[in-house]
Design an enzyme around this catalytic site. Structure first.
Site, PDB file in Angstrom:
ATOM      1  N   TYR A  77       0.554  -1.265  -0.231  1.00  0.00           N
ATOM      2  CA  TYR A  77      -0.049  -0.061  -0.163  1.00  0.00           C
ATOM      3  C   TYR A  77       0.936   1.287  -0.106  1.00  0.00           C
ATOM      4  O   TYR A  77       0.547   2.149  -0.846  1.00  0.00           O
ATOM      5  CB  TYR A  77      -0.933  -0.001   1.241  1.00  0.00           C
ATOM      6  N   PHE A 129      -7.986  20.038 -25.368  1.00  0.00           N
ATOM      7  CA  PHE A 129      -8.068  18.661 -25.361  1.00  0.00           C
ATOM      8  C   PHE A 129      -9.437  18.714 -24.556  1.00  0.00           C
ATOM      9  O   PHE A 129      -9.473  19.171 -23.435  1.00  0.00           O
ATOM     10  CB  PHE A 129      -6.922  17.769 -25.030  1.00  0.00           C
ATOM     11  N   THR A 130     -10.093  17.816 -24.751  1.00  0.00           N
ATOM     12  CA  THR A 130     -11.490  17.517 -24.101  1.00  0.00           C
ATOM     13  C   THR A 130     -11.545  17.587 -22.627  1.00  0.00           C
ATOM     14  O   THR A 130     -11.734  18.547 -21.996  1.00  0.00           O
ATOM     15  CB  THR A 130     -12.293  16.251 -24.616  1.00  0.00           C
ATOM     16  N   ASP A 220       1.420  18.650 -21.704  1.00  0.00           N
ATOM     17  CA  ASP A 220       0.811  17.518 -21.732  1.00  0.00           C
ATOM     18  C   ASP A 220       1.448  16.831 -22.471  1.00  0.00           C
ATOM     19  O   ASP A 220       1.821  16.869 -23.929  1.00  0.00           O
ATOM     20  CB  ASP A 220      -0.650  17.949 -22.315  1.00  0.00           C
ATOM     21  N   LYS A 263      -0.907   6.216 -23.744  1.00  0.00           N
ATOM     22  CA  LYS A 263      -0.468   6.278 -25.072  1.00  0.00           C
ATOM     23  C   LYS A 263       0.986   6.069 -25.466  1.00  0.00           C
ATOM     24  O   LYS A 263       1.307   4.894 -25.423  1.00  0.00           O
ATOM     25  CB  LYS A 263      -0.717   7.987 -25.567  1.00  0.00           C
ATOM     26  N   ARG A 387     -14.282  13.713 -34.110  1.00  0.00           N
ATOM     27  CA  ARG A 387     -13.709  14.660 -33.481  1.00  0.00           C
ATOM     28  C   ARG A 387     -13.820  15.841 -34.065  1.00  0.00           C
ATOM     29  O   ARG A 387     -13.446  16.453 -34.962  1.00  0.00           O
ATOM     30  CB  ARG A 387     -12.201  14.392 -33.485  1.00  0.00           C
ATOM     31  N   PHE A 453     -19.718  13.685 -26.215  1.00  0.00           N
ATOM     32  CA  PHE A 453     -19.444  12.507 -27.301  1.00  0.00           C
ATOM     33  C   PHE A 453     -19.296  11.207 -26.711  1.00  0.00           C
ATOM     34  O   PHE A 453     -19.592  10.210 -27.674  1.00  0.00           O
ATOM     35  CB  PHE A 453     -18.094  13.029 -28.000  1.00  0.00           C
TER      36      PHE A 453
HETATM   37  N1  F0G Z   1      -4.498  14.749 -22.982  1.00  0.00           N
HETATM   38  C1  F0G Z   1      -4.264  14.181 -24.255  1.00  0.00           C
HETATM   39  C2  F0G Z   1      -3.602  14.831 -25.205  1.00  0.00           C
HETATM   40  C3  F0G Z   1      -5.138  13.091 -24.669  1.00  0.00           C
HETATM   41  O1  F0G Z   1      -5.096  12.562 -25.833  1.00  0.00           O
HETATM   42  C4  F0G Z   1      -5.760  12.461 -23.492  1.00  0.00           C
HETATM   43  C5  F0G Z   1      -6.679  11.098 -23.769  1.00  0.00           C
HETATM   44  C6  F0G Z   1      -5.611  13.130 -22.424  1.00  0.00           C
HETATM   45  C7  F0G Z   1      -4.890  14.230 -22.241  1.00  0.00           C
HETATM   46  C8  F0G Z   1      -6.402  12.389 -21.018  1.00  0.00           C
HETATM   47  O2  F0G Z   1      -5.793  11.230 -20.717  1.00  0.00           O
HETATM   48  O3  F0G Z   1      -7.455   9.274 -21.329  1.00  0.00           O
HETATM   49  O4  F0G Z   1      -5.480   9.001 -19.823  1.00  0.00           O
HETATM   50  O5  F0G Z   1      -7.314  10.399 -18.912  1.00  0.00           O
HETATM   51  N2  F0G Z   1      -6.826  10.909 -24.907  1.00  0.00           N
HETATM   52  C9  F0G Z   1      -7.650   9.707 -25.373  1.00  0.00           C
HETATM   53  C10 F0G Z   1      -7.900   9.782 -26.833  1.00  0.00           C
HETATM   54  C11 F0G Z   1      -8.850   9.588 -24.669  1.00  0.00           C
HETATM   55  O6  F0G Z   1      -8.574   8.868 -27.189  1.00  0.00           O
HETATM   56  O7  F0G Z   1      -7.447  10.808 -27.418  1.00  0.00           O
HETATM   57  P1  F0G Z   1      -6.785  10.037 -20.171  1.00  0.00           P
END
Ligand code: F0G
Length: 461
Positions: A77, A129-130, A220, A263, A387, A453
């Site tokens: 832990y 980014f979303t 990022d 990624k 997108r 989305f």
């Molecule tokens: N920043 C970028 C540029 C991303 O592409 C993503 C995730 C995140 C942050 C968030 O990371 O998913 O680990 O919480 N992108 C995925 C995509 C979901 O399909 O592009 P996460």
């Protein structure tokens, strides 16, 4: 006859040891499945998908070495050995001083946004980014796009479409004052621009300016190794440098980072936050306990941290990155041969098809990208992702964002599919393109409040 071949293929520096069998479906079954999913590819069952290009996130194949490390995870832990391995890998390859693991990227974004953003702050970034923008907004910040204009033009083949337009940043500083800008949110290999890189020259200029005004750069770094590959291929003075060296240099020009290890880092789950500031680290360690878990595991199992540590090193191998981006470029070239309109230059993690150019008879309110993603699935069982206007969501005042880019992303998981799979994808895109004039748009019949989305539902017009 003697052949002289100067070109070397991008072929993979690995071979297969285990495969996952797939279910093959008929067109009738797929029509039924997509209708049931409300024409939203996120709502399909993955077993009904043949080639899954929904995302490159968490869909990578791990190597034998990663699986080996996985078995050595220390599941304590507190103070897990695996945490210290992860910390050492991040310090060695990225150079950041302090790290806090999180279960994935958005958890790191949540913690960092809460620490650094005050209500009314402006967060300039090279395209949103979303999840990143949503956490900035939930923390009270206002996102301001400062990417170069070329990034919004699908056919503009600027080699570094991820670059920051410094004039846009100067204007924000003049208008609001540097004290209102806690950091610049800088993504490497900008996802929503089509996997487009930032140049080192641009980053150096940004560093000089932000240092002068005491504004942080938060990186990022989700796809930093892919960005480094493009710098190596395209930027003067970097062709002899290794990806490892370039990644280290990029990170050294920033003050902290959030990372989705799902990624570049070649794992199925995981992420972290990194900072060079002790105070920020202390606060992050406090917050991670609330949202994720103790600061030496942050929502991850010890085995996950082991796999990330090995994955980081593998992601920085020049041969790996050449094969990774080479495969994406192969698919892009095949699609261009068929006349399918794609974003140029070809990006690092996938092909982005320009749905406005593909389906010019649909207005943006008829969701051209959402429509095209559904048609691709029906044609061949290839799952892609919208997108465009659906992903862009609504502003605080309830109005829709109308993004200039209305794209369908064909995201390629790392080390998963073969060249023959790339051929199937390109041929299917060509099939759909041939009958594009007969394709009707969609209307939204269910809209969730956040990140719509993922769960929105549609019907055929
Ligand atoms: N920043 C970028 C540029 C991303 O592409 C993503 C995730 C995140 C942050 C968030 O990371 O998913 O680990 O919480 N992108 C995925 C995509 C979901 O399909 O592009 P996460």
């Amino acid at each position: 006859m003697k052949h002289t071949i100067n070109k070397h293929s991008w072929a993979e520096p690995y071979k297969m040891k285990m495969v996952e069998l797939l279910k093959m479906t008929t067109r009738q079954q797929r029509i039924k499945a997509i209708k049931k999913a409300g024409y939203n590819t996120f709502l399909l069952k993955s077993e009904d998908v043949y080639i899954d290009l929904l995302t490159d996130s968490g869909t990578n194949s791990m190597s034998d070495r990663q699986w080996g490390a996985f078995m050595t995870g220390d599941e304590a832990y507190a103070g897990s050995k695996s945490y210290y391995k992860l910390e050492a890998a991040i310090q060695k390859y990225y150079g950041y001083k302090y790290i806090v693991p999180t279960h994935q990227g958005r958890a790191a974004e949540n913690i960092l946004s809460k620490i650094l953003i005050k209500k009314g702050d402006i967060i300039p970034g090279n395209m949103y980014f979303t999840t990143t923008r949503l956490h900035q907004e939930l923390a009270g910040g206002i996102f301001a796009d400062i990417i170069i204009d070329e990034a919004h033009e699908p056919l503009n083949d600027h080699p570094f479409k991820g670059n920051v337009d410094l004039a846009k940043l100067y204007k924000l500083v003049k208008e609001h004052g540097a004290s209102k800008i806690p950091y610049v949110s800088l993504a490497t290999n900008v996802n929503l621009a089509g996997g487009q890189p930032v140049s080192m020259a641009n980053l150096k200029e940004l560093r000089a300016y932000t240092s002068q005004h005491k504004i942080r750069i938060i990186h990022d770094m989700t796809r930093v190794a892919e960005n480094a590959y493009f710098i190596q291929q395209r930027e003067e003075g970097y062709d002899k440098k290794t990806i490892k060296e370039i990644v280290f240099e990029i990170c050294s020009l920033t003050d902290g980072a959030t990372m989705s290890a799902k990624k570049d880092a070649l794992v199925n789950i995981g992420g972290f936050m990194a900072t060079n500031e002790w105070d920020v680290f202390e606060e992050a360690r406090n917050l991670v306990v609330v949202y994720e878990g103790l600061h030496t595991y942050g929502g991850l199992a010890g085995r996950d941290m082991e796999a990330i540590a090995v994955g980081i090193a593998e992601s920085l191998d020049d041969n790996h990155q050449r094969a990774r981006v080479g495969q994406v470029e192969y698919l892009g070239h095949r699609m261009m041969e068929y006349g399918v309109p794609i974003v140029k230059p070809i990006g690092g993690h996938g092909i982005f098809v320009d749905a406005k150019a593909f389906l010019p008879h649909l207005t943006q309110d008829q969701f051209p990208a959402q429509t095209l993603a559904a048609e691709m699935y029906i044609d061949s069982g290839v799952r892609t992702m919208e997108r465009g206007i659906v992903s862009a969501g609504r502003k605080a005042n309830g109005e829709n964002y109308y993004p200039q880019l209305e794209l369908v992303r064909f995201t390629i998981p790392r080390r998963v599919y073969t060249q023959a799979h790339m051929d199937v994808i390109a041929e299917s895109a060509a099939n759909v393109y041939d009958k594009r004039k007969s394709i009707k748009g969609l209307k939204m019949v269910y809209e969730p409040k956040y990140l719509r989305f993922f769960q929105a539902k549609f019907q055929k017009m």
